[in-house]
Scaffold this motif. Structure first.
Motif, PDB file in Angstrom:
ATOM      1  N   THR A 199       0.849  -1.184   0.000  1.00 43.60           N
ATOM      2  CA  THR A 199       0.000   0.000   0.000  1.00 43.60           C
ATOM      3  C   THR A 199       0.890   1.241   0.000  1.00 43.60           C
ATOM      4  OG1 THR A 199      -0.092   0.105   2.412  1.00 43.60           O
ATOM      5  CG2 THR A 199      -1.762  -1.249   1.294  1.00 43.60           C
ATOM      6  N   PRO A 200       0.357   2.413  -0.355  1.00 41.07           N
ATOM      7  CA  PRO A 200       1.185   3.629  -0.312  1.00 41.07           C
ATOM      8  C   PRO A 200       1.806   3.882   1.059  1.00 41.07           C
ATOM      9  CG  PRO A 200      -0.841   4.040  -1.519  1.00 41.07           C
ATOM     10  CD  PRO A 200      -0.974   2.675  -0.937  1.00 41.07           C
ATOM     11  N   GLU A 201       1.055   3.611   2.114  1.00 40.18           N
ATOM     12  CA  GLU A 201       1.601   3.816   3.460  1.00 40.18           C
ATOM     13  C   GLU A 201       2.771   2.874   3.728  1.00 40.18           C
ATOM     14  OE1 GLU A 201      -2.332   5.410   3.032  1.00 40.18           O
ATOM     15  OE2 GLU A 201      -1.574   3.372   2.736  1.00 40.18           O
ATOM     16  N   GLU A 202       2.656   1.640   3.247  1.00 40.18           N
ATOM     17  CA  GLU A 202       3.743   0.679   3.453  1.00 40.18           C
ATOM     18  C   GLU A 202       4.987   1.067   2.662  1.00 40.18           C
ATOM     19  OE1 GLU A 202       1.073  -3.352   4.322  1.00 40.18           O
ATOM     20  OE2 GLU A 202       1.796  -2.906   2.296  1.00 40.18           O
ATOM     21  N   TRP A 203       4.794   1.642   1.481  1.00 42.91           N
ATOM     22  CA  TRP A 203       5.958   2.098   0.715  1.00 42.91           C
ATOM     23  C   TRP A 203       6.693   3.209   1.458  1.00 42.91           C
ATOM     24  CZ3 TRP A 203       8.124  -0.732  -2.669  1.00 42.91           C
ATOM     25  CH2 TRP A 203       7.409  -1.505  -3.579  1.00 42.91           C
ATOM     26  N   LEU A 204       5.950   4.151   2.014  1.00 45.82           N
ATOM     27  CA  LEU A 204       6.589   5.264   2.716  1.00 45.82           C
ATOM     28  C   LEU A 204       7.284   4.801   3.995  1.00 45.82           C
ATOM     29  CD1 LEU A 204       3.902   8.083   2.304  1.00 45.82           C
ATOM     30  CD2 LEU A 204       5.994   7.731   0.982  1.00 45.82           C
ATOM     31  N   LEU A 205       6.754   3.757   4.620  1.00 48.05           N
ATOM     32  CA  LEU A 205       7.366   3.250   5.855  1.00 48.05           C
ATOM     33  C   LEU A 205       8.744   2.643   5.612  1.00 48.05           C
ATOM     34  CD1 LEU A 205       4.339   1.626   7.731  1.00 48.05           C
ATOM     35  CD2 LEU A 205       5.563   3.734   8.311  1.00 48.05           C
ATOM     36  N   THR A 228      -5.685  12.665  -4.369  1.00 47.79           N
ATOM     37  CA  THR A 228      -5.301  12.658  -5.782  1.00 47.79           C
ATOM     38  C   THR A 228      -4.600  11.370  -6.198  1.00 47.79           C
ATOM     39  OG1 THR A 228      -3.189  13.731  -5.274  1.00 47.79           O
ATOM     40  CG2 THR A 228      -5.073  15.159  -5.762  1.00 47.79           C
ATOM     41  N   LYS A 229      -4.197  10.547  -5.220  1.00 46.29           N
ATOM     42  CA  LYS A 229      -3.448   9.310  -5.471  1.00 46.29           C
ATOM     43  C   LYS A 229      -2.143   9.596  -6.212  1.00 46.29           C
ATOM     44  CE  LYS A 229      -7.328   6.075  -5.413  1.00 46.29           C
ATOM     45  NZ  LYS A 229      -8.014   4.961  -6.118  1.00 46.29           N
ATOM     46  N   LEU A 230      -1.478  10.657  -5.791  1.00 48.76           N
ATOM     47  CA  LEU A 230      -0.207  11.041  -6.388  1.00 48.76           C
ATOM     48  C   LEU A 230       0.898  10.971  -5.339  1.00 48.76           C
ATOM     49  CD1 LEU A 230      -1.262  14.160  -8.512  1.00 48.76           C
ATOM     50  CD2 LEU A 230      -0.988  11.800  -9.292  1.00 48.76           C
ATOM     51  N   TYR A 231       2.111  10.642  -5.818  1.00 56.42           N
ATOM     52  CA  TYR A 231       3.288  10.586  -4.959  1.00 56.42           C
ATOM     53  C   TYR A 231       4.139  11.838  -5.186  1.00 56.42           C
ATOM     54  CZ  TYR A 231       2.427   5.619  -3.980  1.00 56.42           C
ATOM     55  OH  TYR A 231       1.881   4.424  -3.572  1.00 56.42           O
ATOM     56  N   LEU A 232       4.674  12.368  -4.097  1.00 61.30           N
ATOM     57  CA  LEU A 232       5.590  13.499  -4.184  1.00 61.30           C
ATOM     58  C   LEU A 232       7.008  12.955  -4.285  1.00 61.30           C
ATOM     59  CD1 LEU A 232       6.166  16.543  -4.079  1.00 61.30           C
ATOM     60  CD2 LEU A 232       6.244  16.352  -1.577  1.00 61.30           C
ATOM     61  N   VAL A 233       7.681  13.278  -5.389  1.00 58.99           N
ATOM     62  CA  VAL A 233       9.043  12.789  -5.608  1.00 58.99           C
ATOM     63  C   VAL A 233       9.983  13.977  -5.775  1.00 58.99           C
ATOM     64  CG1 VAL A 233       8.228  10.659  -6.673  1.00 58.99           C
ATOM     65  CG2 VAL A 233       8.743  12.632  -8.117  1.00 58.99           C
ATOM     66  N   VAL A 251      14.339   9.055 -14.253  1.00 60.31           N
ATOM     67  CA  VAL A 251      15.445   9.586 -13.450  1.00 60.31           C
ATOM     68  C   VAL A 251      15.313   9.074 -12.017  1.00 60.31           C
ATOM     69  CG1 VAL A 251      15.681  11.647 -14.874  1.00 60.31           C
ATOM     70  CG2 VAL A 251      14.141  11.684 -12.912  1.00 60.31           C
ATOM     71  N   SER A 252      16.426   9.083 -11.310  1.00 58.75           N
ATOM     72  CA  SER A 252      16.432   8.649  -9.907  1.00 58.75           C
ATOM     73  C   SER A 252      15.777   9.712  -9.038  1.00 58.75           C
ATOM     74  CB  SER A 252      17.865   8.399  -9.441  1.00 58.75           C
ATOM     75  OG  SER A 252      18.464   7.365 -10.194  1.00 58.75           O
ATOM     76  N   VAL A 253      14.928   9.254  -8.128  1.00 56.72           N
ATOM     77  CA  VAL A 253      14.201  10.172  -7.252  1.00 56.72           C
ATOM     78  C   VAL A 253      14.141   9.593  -5.847  1.00 56.72           C
ATOM     79  CG1 VAL A 253      12.764  11.081  -9.119  1.00 56.72           C
ATOM     80  CG2 VAL A 253      11.964   9.118  -7.780  1.00 56.72           C
ATOM     81  N   GLY A 254      13.749  10.449  -4.932  1.00 57.89           N
ATOM     82  CA  GLY A 254      13.396  10.026  -3.588  1.00 57.89           C
ATOM     83  C   GLY A 254      11.924  10.316  -3.368  1.00 57.89           C
ATOM     84  N   VAL A 255      11.181   9.318  -2.931  1.00 58.61           N
ATOM     85  CA  VAL A 255       9.739   9.478  -2.725  1.00 58.61           C
ATOM     86  C   VAL A 255       9.517  10.067  -1.338  1.00 58.61           C
ATOM     87  CG1 VAL A 255       7.503   8.330  -2.734  1.00 58.61           C
ATOM     88  CG2 VAL A 255       9.341   7.484  -4.202  1.00 58.61           C
ATOM     89  N   LEU A 256       8.848  11.217  -1.294  1.00 56.58           N
ATOM     90  CA  LEU A 256       8.689  11.947  -0.040  1.00 56.58           C
ATOM     91  C   LEU A 256       7.342  11.724   0.626  1.00 56.58           C
ATOM     92  CD1 LEU A 256      10.225  15.383  -1.143  1.00 56.58           C
ATOM     93  CD2 LEU A 256      11.384  13.446  -0.068  1.00 56.58           C
ATOM     94  N   ASP A 257       6.271  11.729  -0.158  1.00 57.21           N
ATOM     95  CA  ASP A 257       4.940  11.699   0.457  1.00 57.21           C
ATOM     96  C   ASP A 257       3.920  11.152  -0.535  1.00 57.21           C
ATOM     97  OD1 ASP A 257       3.057  11.996   2.412  1.00 57.21           O
ATOM     98  OD2 ASP A 257       3.299  14.163   2.650  1.00 57.21           O
ATOM     99  N   TYR A 258       2.682  11.001  -0.040  1.00 50.19           N
ATOM    100  CA  TYR A 258       1.582  10.478  -0.856  1.00 50.19           C
ATOM    101  C   TYR A 258       0.311  11.232  -0.509  1.00 50.19           C
ATOM    102  CZ  TYR A 258      -1.981   7.263  -2.638  1.00 50.19           C
ATOM    103  OH  TYR A 258      -3.059   6.717  -3.292  1.00 50.19           O
ATOM    104  N   ASP A 259      -0.461  11.586  -1.534  1.00 52.15           N
ATOM    105  CA  ASP A 259      -1.733  12.282  -1.355  1.00 52.15           C
ATOM    106  C   ASP A 259      -2.868  11.293  -1.612  1.00 52.15           C
ATOM    107  OD1 ASP A 259      -4.047  13.861  -1.525  1.00 52.15           O
ATOM    108  OD2 ASP A 259      -2.928  15.584  -2.264  1.00 52.15           O
TER     109      ASP A 259
END
Length: 290
Positions: free
Chosen positions: A39-45, A96-101, A85-93
Motif C-alpha cells: 500500500t502507499p503507506e507501506e511504501w513510505l514506511l 489525488t493518489k499522487l506521490y511526491l518525488v 530519473v532517480s528520485v526520492g519518494v517523499l509523500d503520498y496524497d
C-alpha cells in the motif's frame, strides 16, 4: 505522455505515423492497482530506520521532464523530453493518489536548495513548504520503487497503455458510427413498434397514466434512433471488414460470445417491450419523487 495538439501540424492518414491519433487520455486512469505489492503507506514506511523517528526519502525512479522550469509551467509542451530519473519518494496524497518525488543530485542524494536533507516528506512544524523546482507529484504508473520487481512494473505500464489504446479506439469507433447520417435508412417497422407498445402497456395501471403516454413518445424516438444506429453499425462494420488495408486505422470492437440462456427470454419485440415497460416505471418513480 499526452501533448498539446498542434492544429497546423496534424498527421495525415497517408503518413501512417504511430500513433496516428494524438494521445489525450492520461495513463493513470487505466492503471491496475492489483499489480502493487504494498500500500502507499507501506511504501513510505520503508524510509523509516529502526530507532529513528525521521522518515527518509524512499529510493525509486520516476518518468519526469528534463527541463524543470518548463516541466512545471507546461507539462504537455512538445519541447519537453521525459526520462526515467532517480528520485526520492517523499509523500503520498490520498485524494489525488499522487506521490511526491524529488530528483536526486549528482551524488544520488535528495537535498533541498540549501543542501540540507529532506526528512518526513518535507513537512515541518510550520507546514509543507512550496513545491521545489526538482519536485513533482506523479501517479503510481510513472513511479518505480527500487524495492519492487521491475518486470512486474513493466507489465503494469504495458497493461495500462494497452487498455488506453483500446479505449481510445472504441471511442473513435463509436464516434464514427454516431456521425453517420440516418437519412434514407430503413426505419423500424411500425407493426413491430406497435406490438412493443402494446406489450409494454399491457397493465391497466400504465394505461391510465397520462405521464406514461408522454414518456412513451420519447421512448419511441429512442428505440427508433437505436434501430437506425444499429443499421449504420452493420453497414460500417461491413465496409471496414471488406477493406482492412484502406481502413487500417479503424479498430472494430471485439465480438462477445453470446451465451444461450437456460430460460427463454422471448422474442426481440418482447425484450424491447420489457425495456420500455421498465423505463416507463422508472420515469414514473422519478416524477412521483420530484
Amino acid at each position: 505522455m499526452p501533448r498539446h495538439q498542434d492544429p497546423d501540424n496534424m498527421p495525415t492518414i497517408e503518413q501512417k505515423r504511430d500513433p496516428l491519433f494524438p494521445i489525450y487520455l492520461p495513463l493513470q486512469i487505466f492503471d491496475d492497482e492489483e499489480y502493487d505489492c504494498r500500500t502507499p503507506e507501506e511504501w513510505l514506511l520503508l524510509g523509516l530506520e529502526p530507532g529513528s523517528q525521521d522518515r527518509k526519502p524512499v529510493p525509486g525512479k520516476a518518468l519526469l521532464p528534463t527541463d524543470d522550469q518548463l516541466g512545471h509551467e507546461d507539462p504537455k509542451s512538445h519541447k519537453l523530453t521525459y526520462k526515467w530519473v532517480s528520485v526520492g519518494v517523499l509523500d503520498y496524497d490520498k485524494e489525488t493518489k499522487l506521490y511526491l518525488v524529488h530528483k536526486t543530485n549528482e551524488r544520488g542524494m535528495v537535498r533541498d536548495e540549501e543542501g540540507r536533507p529532506i526528512l518526513n516528506g518535507g513537512v515541518t512544524p510550520e507546514g509543507r513548504a512550496p513545491l521545489m523546482p526538482r519536485q513533482y507529484w506523479v501517479p503510481r504508473v510513472r513511479l518505480l520503487f527500487l524495492a519492487e520487481d521491475p518486470q512486474v512494473f513493466a507489465q503494469r505500464v504495458v497493461s495500462a497503455n494497452t487498455l488506453r489504446k483500446k479505449t481510445q479506439a472504441l471511442l473513435r469507433y463509436n464516434l464514427y458510427v454516431d456521425c453517420m447520417p440516418v437519412d434514407r435508412l430503413r426505419s423500424i417497422d411500425e407493426k413491430s413498434l406497435g406490438r412493443m407498445k402494446q406489450l409494454a402497456m399491457s397493465t391497466s395501471h400504465l394505461r391510465k397514466e397520462i405521464r406514461v403516454l408522454n414518456c412513451l413518445q420519447c421512448l419511441e424516438k429512442e428505440v427508433s434512433l437505436d434501430y437506425e444506429r444499429t443499421m449504420n453499425k452493420i453497414i460500417f462494420d461491413g465496409v471496414i471488414t471488406s477493406k482492412p488495408q484502406t481502413f487500417s486505422y479503424v479498430t472494430l470492437p471485439e465480438k462477445e460470445e453470446e451465451k444461450v440462456p437456460e430460460i427463454g427470454m422471448g422474442s426481440g419485440e418482447e425484450r424491447w417491450a420489457l425495456t420500455i415497460h421498465l423505463m416507463s416505471n422508472g420515469h414514473l418513480l422519478f416524477l412521483s419523487r420530484s
